[in-house]
Structure formats: structure tokens, C-alpha cells
Scaffold this motif. Structure first.
Motif, PDB file in Angstrom:
ATOM      1  N   ARG A 542     -24.938  19.498 -24.323  1.00  0.00           N
ATOM      2  CA  ARG A 542     -25.299  19.613 -23.150  1.00  0.00           C
ATOM      3  C   ARG A 542     -26.721  19.379 -22.993  1.00  0.00           C
ATOM      4  O   ARG A 542     -27.418  18.830 -24.224  1.00  0.00           O
ATOM      5  N   ASN A 544     -30.979  19.718 -20.833  1.00  0.00           N
ATOM      6  CA  ASN A 544     -31.496  20.514 -19.909  1.00  0.00           C
ATOM      7  C   ASN A 544     -33.001  19.622 -19.458  1.00  0.00           C
ATOM      8  O   ASN A 544     -33.620  19.365 -20.393  1.00  0.00           O
ATOM      9  N   SER A 546     -29.668  19.115 -16.769  1.00  0.00           N
ATOM     10  CA  SER A 546     -28.345  18.293 -16.607  1.00  0.00           C
ATOM     11  C   SER A 546     -28.180  17.225 -15.996  1.00  0.00           C
ATOM     12  O   SER A 546     -29.091  17.023 -15.318  1.00  0.00           O
TER      13      SER A 546
END
Length: 782
Positions: A542, A544, A546
């Protein structure tokens, strides 16, 4: 009133209050848009009604938001909601340098240099953007849990320019670390920050500040007039080079200090490598307080004090209203706090617990002078006076420029020549100088250009340095001589170039980094690792922010890299004497896998079974671990050299090879050169060294290969035709003559081998030719 659980900007959820100061409260919050923890600094309600405080608060945001550096606390956002004004910034878990010094007493040499280098790197990033911090001190330096040093609190930072002068109405900064020029209210530039950092380094190494006193005025005068005690007198372990660095940083005159933070960093690094060498080109020769506003009266007292004996500095000072107020020795006049009473421990810190987030406490004092009505009147009066003077001067210049005053045509030429003489060159009446537009609002460009008799044409481009709708570039340099009414191209900033966060989930670390760098946004890319059941190790789980979130130049992007699925611990089974298949099955039962398989001889373990394993049975390992094994090849046999049996008979060859403890495999084939029954070849070849019992294949000759041909039907054929066909088949024709009315004379009427019969080459075949009796006598077969 801000309450826990409230949202600011429909984005920031307030979690807890972590600090407070004279001007603002600081809260820990969660940004729900980017799912991260942040610190939110909120201006106190009593100051929101004061436009000067609100303006100062916005200046802090504008100055700090333009800075992105690992050694500076990042500012993410600024906003207001109703009458509430706030700044969103990076949440740093750590301890202030002031607390760290108080905890340790004083720091060792290498640690002090390391901290100073990191602070200087942060300062340099600000200075490169023409921002001066003006309040460098240990209270504004945070040491994070991972050892990263960050400079915070740009609340009094000021965007520097060529004419940066401190206001005569007050000077900012903590007095124990302030530079002499700040104390005087004079010119303030990058070297002022270097002075303050030098004082902080002095405190790190000695455990005390070099100048102290009963009140702010006494300390300020000491910075201006007194020589500091050389740090080596207080700590003899300080290297000579490091002492010279401190003394150079803290010279009274700015021009005798380091010019830039880069120069300071270079000497600090040399001090690490060559502590006892003399390389510093130096001129010969602590504070627990909050940031203060030094008011007009105090500034006047400092200036007057430079001409008086420093001992009188604590006796009597001009009040903010201009009246004299006396005080007993050691008593602090109204509007100033005793340095001994400052409380920097607005946050609790426990060695055994996590650092408190109170490091965000404001360092602005609750000086009653700021709210004193007499002070407001003085400031108001001074401000009105200055404004009137500026307006009058501006009107005068405009009037002269447009030739409003009587005297007509000669005045413009005279004015231009007079003003140009200031620049060093006399201009013609048709010439003018290019003004500086950099940083000006697009709304002000036309008026600025018109005042210089120039016109502007506009182009727009992205800029990392200048905000949207501000000038970032101009066609001509400031001061260049141009003809009046020249059209000059001016580039207006469109702000930082924005992009969208790409989807890099599932990609390798290298692929993700390459894709992010290809955006050319100078992103601050951070990497974290985490376990993932969805992505194999080394791939992105993932990010940050997104995917599809907005990205601007300098933004921080965190990329999370998979460590693979978090595995449970299992016990390695015993694989001894199992077959390879059994071992693989046993490992699979324990969520383990078969690793490298090797082979070796073993006198005790049957061939094909496990001799050993590379992880001892009973060992606890993560599920999925590969376990290597060694498979037995059985008992090791002796090596023998294969004898030559070529041209031997089959029986001889078998006996020779068997006597050599070898096994024999026999095959046959035709061969024109080797007699039948003898060995044509062998494999492996003679003299090869092999193990006992190795199979040697020998090829036995069947002699020359026999070729068979099918006999054709030659009846009714003449003798010449038959002879040619038989010769072609390597057969021998024989002829006899007789009489037969069924065929014509000279034709074959019979053959002794029926048609279709197969005979080997060289066989004899008899043919019967019809010939009358008168011609048969004397003829032979042939």
C-alpha cells in the motif's frame, strides 16, 4: 471551543491535547484523508480577534509550508474554520534538545557535533529559500525516537530579503540565544541563526548558556558587550577546533561569523575527523525561557544601555509609556519575566515511558505588555506616523514622476538623472530601470511596471518556490536599463505542479521507486515494511497517500513493502532414513518445504534415503522455511580401470571384463571390416576409471551384411536383357538352350528360380532360351 472528537476542515479528527503556549494550543489529530497522525496548532481564541496575531500566525504557516527537509518539522496544511485558525504539521515523537541537555547535564563531543550538523542542514534549507528562523534554541530542536534531529516552531521565522530590518517596535527571539543585532533591533540575516546555533552548541558542550542575568535586558546587553567564557575553560575535553567553531559562530559582528550554514557544516565535519587540527579561520580574540517579545521600552533600554555601564541595566528602565519605573535589585520591571522563573517543562517526560508530544508547546510568552493599552497606544501612534511619512513620500515621488509640480519639462530629466546617480549611472529621459517583480502579486505587477514607465506581458508556469499568482521569473534583471514603454515578459507562478498518486501496489520495490521518481516532483519517499498475506515479499502492499490522491512537488510519500505473509513458528521434523518423497511429505505436514537436495555415500544408510538435514530436528522456525537434505548413494565402491577388449572374441571379452569386476552388456551389428564374432567397440572406452560393477557395453560383429534380391519374371525376355538385369542385382545368370513353341526364337521360356523368390547377392539363376535344333549344336550355357 475545540473539543476532543471534533473535526477540522472535515478532515482532521482531534484526538487529544498535547501542548500549549502563549499563543496557541497543540492537538494530536488524525487526518482521515491520508490516514495519518498529525499535530494541529490552533490559535487561542483570545488572539483570534487581534488581526496582528492572526497575521503573525499566517506568516508562520506561509514561511514553514515552503520548507521540506528531513531536519525540519513539515507543515502539511493551514486553514481556518469560523474564527478558528490552525496549522497542520508533522507529528514528531521525541524530546526537545533542552530537555535532553537537562537530563544529561552536558553532551559528549561527537553527539553534540552530530546534532549541530543536522540543525545546520535544516537551517540551510530554510536559508536557501530566504527564510530566517530567528529563534534557534534547544527548545525548538526536537530529537525524535529514531535519532533524527528536527527544527520546529517557525512562528517567528521571517522571509528574508535584501532590506530585512527588525521593526523598531519590537524584536523577536529568546534572549539567551539571540544575536547582538537582534537584541539591538537591527539587520537580521542568516548569520543571526548561525550565532544562535553557536550558543546552543556552547550549551550542549558545557551544560550552561554563556550569558545570563537578572532580566532580559541584562542578558541582551551581555550578548552585545560582553565576551563569553571560552567553552574549554568549562569543559577541557572540548577539542581546540570545536572551540574555535563556537567562537566564530558567536562573533559580535555578523561579518566575522560563518557566512552560510554550509561553511559551518564543513568545519563541523572536519572537527569530527581532525579534532586537534587548526583549520578554523576564526577571528581572534540556557536557557529554559520561552520566546519573548522585546518591547519598545526594552529595546530603547538596550540601546541606551550600550552607552552606559552594564551594571545599571537592572536598575531603571523606560516603561512602555515613556515613564521611569524603579525597582529593587533583582526585581524584574513590569512586562518582563525573571529568567529563573521560566518554565519550559510544559510537557511531562518519563524515561520509562514514551515521549510526550508536548514538544509542540508554543514558546511565545504571555507578556502582559502585548495586551497593555499603553503599549498599544505607542505602537498605534508610531504606526500612524510611519504610514503618513510613507504616503507623503510616495505622493511626492509620483508627482515628480508625472511632472505635476510647476517647472515643466526639465523636471523629469532632472529627476531621472538624480535618481539614476544613486544607481551609479545617469539615464536619458527616455530610459528607465527594470524593477524587481519577483515575489510580487500578479495584481500589483501593472502598477509597479507603470511606475517605472514599462509594460508587462504575462506567461504562466509551475513553480516550486513561489505560490500561485505570484511572479516567479522576469525577462530582465532588476536594475537593467530599458527604454521607457518597453514590454517585458513576466512569468506568473501556477503553484507547484500537481499530479496523481500512481497505483504501485503489487509492483516490486524497484519498479515503484522508479515510477514515483519519474513524476519529477522531488518527492520525499519513505519506505516501511509490513507483513502481507496478499503480496509476496519485496512487493508494494500500500502507499500513503493512496492511488489517485493529489501529489505536489516535495510531498512525502510512504511506500509499504511486503515482508511476505507473517508465518507461525513450527518445529522441524526428523527426516533421517526417509526417502526423498517421504521427507517432502513430512515437511509439508509441518508447513515447511523441501530445500536443496544433495547426494553422498553412506556405509550405513540405504541408497535413496536421507542421511542428514541442514536444520536440526526440533528447531523452531517460521512456517514456509526450506529444509535441505542429503540422500544416500549407498556404500561407496572401489574404482577400476576398464581394459580394452576390441577385436577379442565375445567369450574373451566377457571374461576380461568380468575379471575386472565389471558387468557386460552385449549388442551386435554387421561390419565389413571386423570378422563375425569379434568385438567392434566398447562403452565406456578403455582406460576409463569407473566404479566396480559398472556395466560395459560391447558390440559384436555379425560380419558383412548379406543383401537379398527378389528374382524378377524373365520369361519372354531375350538373353541380353536378362543378362543386364541379373548383373545389376549382383546375381549370376546361366543360360541353356532348347525348343519351345510357346515363345519366339531367342526368348526365355523358363527359369529355375520362380519369380518373386529372394536370393542373396552372388547366387546363380538358370534361364532357358528357345533356339531351333539346327542352331543348338555347339552352344554352351553362358
Amino acid at each position: 471551543m475545540l473539543q476532543i472528537g471534533m473535526f477540522l476542515g472535515d478532515r482532521y479528527e482531534i484526538l487529544e491535547k498535547i501542548g500549549t503556549g502563549g499563543m496557541a494550543d497543540v492537538y494530536k489529530a488524525r487526518c482521515h484523508k491520508l490516514n495519518r497522525l498529525v499535530a494541529v496548532k490552533v490559535l487561542k481564541p483570545e488572539y483570534c480577534r487581534d488581526k496582528s496575531f492572526v497575521s503573525r500566525f499566517r506568516v508562520e504557516a506561509q514561511a514553514a509550508a515552503g520548507l521540506t527537509h528531513p531536519n525540519i518539522v513539515n507543515v502539511y496544511d493551514v486553514g481556518d474554520e469560523g474564527d478558528m485558525h490552525y496549522i497542520v504539521m508533522e507529528l514528531v515523537e521525541g524530546i526537545t534538545l533542552k530537555e535532553y541537555i537537562a537530563k544529561k547535564g552536558k553532551l559528549d563531543i561527537r553527539e553534540s557535533i552530530g546534532i549541530t550538523i543536522q540543525v545546520a542542514q535544516g537551517m540551510n534549507a530554510a536559508h536557501q529559500q530566504h527564510i530566517i528562523h530567528r529563534d534557534i534554541k534547544p527548545q525548538n530542536i526536537i530529537i525524535s525516537k529514531d535519532g533524527k534531529v528536527k527544527v520546529t516552531d517557525f512562528g517567528i521565522a521571517h522571509a528574508a530579503s535584501g532590506d530585512t530590518i527588525n521593526s523598531s517596535s519590537g524584536t523577536m527571539g529568546s534572549v539567551h540565544y539571540t544575536s547582538p543585532e537582534q537584541a539591538r533591533g537591527g539587520y537580521c540575516d542568516e548569520r543571526s541563526d548561525i550565532y544562535s546555533l553557536g550558543i546552543a552548541l556552547y550549551e550542549m558542550l558545557t551544560g550552561q548558556v554563556p550569558f545570563d542575568g537578572d532580566n532580559t535586558v541584562a542578558v541582551a546587553l551581555a550578548h552585545i558587550q560582553n565576551e563569553m567564557v571560552p567553552p574549554r575553560q568549562l569543559n577541557p575535553t572540548i577539542p581546540v577546533s570545536l572551540e574555535k567553531i563556537i567562537l566564530k559562530c558567536t562573533q559580535k559582528k555578523p561579518e566575522r561569523r560563518y557566512t552560510t550554514a554550509v561553511e559551518l557544516i564543513a568545519d563541523l565535519r572536519k572537527a569530527l575527523m581532525m579534532p586537534d587540527q587548526d583549520f578554523v579561520k576564526a577571528a581572534p580574540k540556557e536557557d529554559m525561557s520561552n520566546t519573548q517579545m522585546i518591547g519598545v521600552g526594552t529595546l530603547s533600554a538596550i540601546r541606551e544601555g550600550e552607552q552606559e555601564d552594564a551594571d545599571s541595566s537592572g536598575q531603571a528602565f523606560a516603561s512602555e509609556g515613556g515613564q521611569q519605573t524603579g525597582s529593587a535589585e533583582g526585581e524584574v520591571p513590569d512586562g518582563y519575566e525573571d529568567a529563573e522563573d521560566y518554565d519550559d517543562d510544559q510537557m511531562e517526560y518519563d524515561d520509562e515511558e514514551e515521549y510526550d508530544d508536548g514538544r509542540y508547546d508554543e514558546d511565545f510568552d504571555d507578556d502582559e505588555d502585548l495586551k497593555d493599552s499603553r503599549f498599544d497606544k505607542v505602537i498605534l501612534g508610531a504606526g500612524i506616523t510611519v504610514a503618513v511619512v510613507i504616503v507623503v513620500l510616495a505622493l511626492y515621488v509620483i508627482a515628480r514622476a508625472f511632472n505635476i509640480f510647476p517647472g515643466g519639462g526639465g523636471k523629469e530629466t532632472e529627476t531621472s538623472a538624480t535618481e539614476s546617480a544613486i544607481e551609479g549611472t545617469t539615464l536619458a529621459s527616455t530610459q528607465t530601470r527594470m524593477p524587481n517583480l519577483i515575489g510580487a502579486s500578479v495584481n500589483d505587477v501593472d502598477s509597479i511596471m507603470a511606475s517605472s514607465f514599462l509594460k508587462a506581458s504575462y506567461q504562466y508556469e509551475y513553480s516550486d518556490e513561489y505560490e500561485k499568482n505570484y511572479v516567479c521569473r522576469q525577462q530582465y534583471e532588476e536594475g537593467e536599463i530599458l527604454d521607457k514603454q518597453t514590454t517585458v515578459t513576466v512569468w506568473i507562478s501556477k503553484g507547484k505542479e500537481e499530479s496523481k498518486m500512481p497505483d504501485v501496489v503489487g509492483k516490486t520495490e524497484e519498479q515503484a521507486m522508479a515510477e514515483l521518481r519519474s513524476l519529477n516532483l522531488n518527492l520525499n519517499i519513505k519506505q516501511e515494511t509490513e507483513y502481507s498475506a496478499d503480496q509476496e515479499a519485496g512487493r508494494v502492499t500500500r502507499t500513503n497517500p493512496s492511488k489517485d490522491q493529489d501529489l505536489k512537488t516535495g510531498d512525502t510519500v510512504t511506500v509499504y513493502i511486503s515482508l511476505g505473509e507473517e508465518a507461525e513458528e513450527v518445529e522441524v521434523p526428523d527426516l533421517f532414513k526417509l526417502t526423498q518423497a517421504e521427507a517432502a511429505s513430512r515437511l509439508a505436514e509441518r508447513k515447511l518445504s523441501l530445500g536443496e537436495v544433495k547426494e553422498d555415500y553412506s556405509p550405513n544408510v540405504e541408497a535413496g534415503h536421507v542421511i542428514s538435514q541442514d536444520i536440526v530436528s526440533g528447531t523452531k522456525v517460521e512456517a514456509g522455511t526450506r529444509v535441505g537434505i542429503v540422500i544416500s548413494k549407498g556404500k561407496q565402491t572401489e574404482m577400476v580401470r576398464i581394459p580394452s577388449v576390441v577385436n577379442s572374441t565375445e567369450a574373451e571379452a566377457k571374461k576380461t571384463l568380468e575379471d575386472a569386476k565389471l558387468k557386460v552388456n552385449v549388442t551386435t551389428e554387421h561390419n565389413d571390416s571386423v570378422d563375425a564374432g569379434r568385438v567392434i567397440s566398447q562403452s565406456p572406452s578403455a582406460d576409463t576409471e569407473v566404479e566396480e560393477g559398472t556395466v560395459v557395453t560391447i558390440v559384436i560383429s555379425l560380419g558383412k551384411e548379406v543383401v537379398y534380391h527378389e528374382i524378377p519374371d524373365m520369361r519372354t525376355m531375350v538373353e541380353g536383357y536378362i543378362r543386364g538385369n541379373m548383373t545389376a542385382l549382383n546375381l549370376i545368370p546361366v543360360f541353356e538352350y532348347g525348343t519351345d513353341s510357346s515363345v519366339e526364337e531367342g526368348q526365355c521360356y523358363a527359369q529355375d528360380v520362380p519369380p518373386g523368390t529372394k536370393l542373396p547377392e552372388g547366387s546363380v539363376v538358370k534361364f532357358y532360351i528357345n533356339r531351333p535344333p539346327s542352331t543348338n549344336s555347339g552352344d554352351n550355357a553362358g
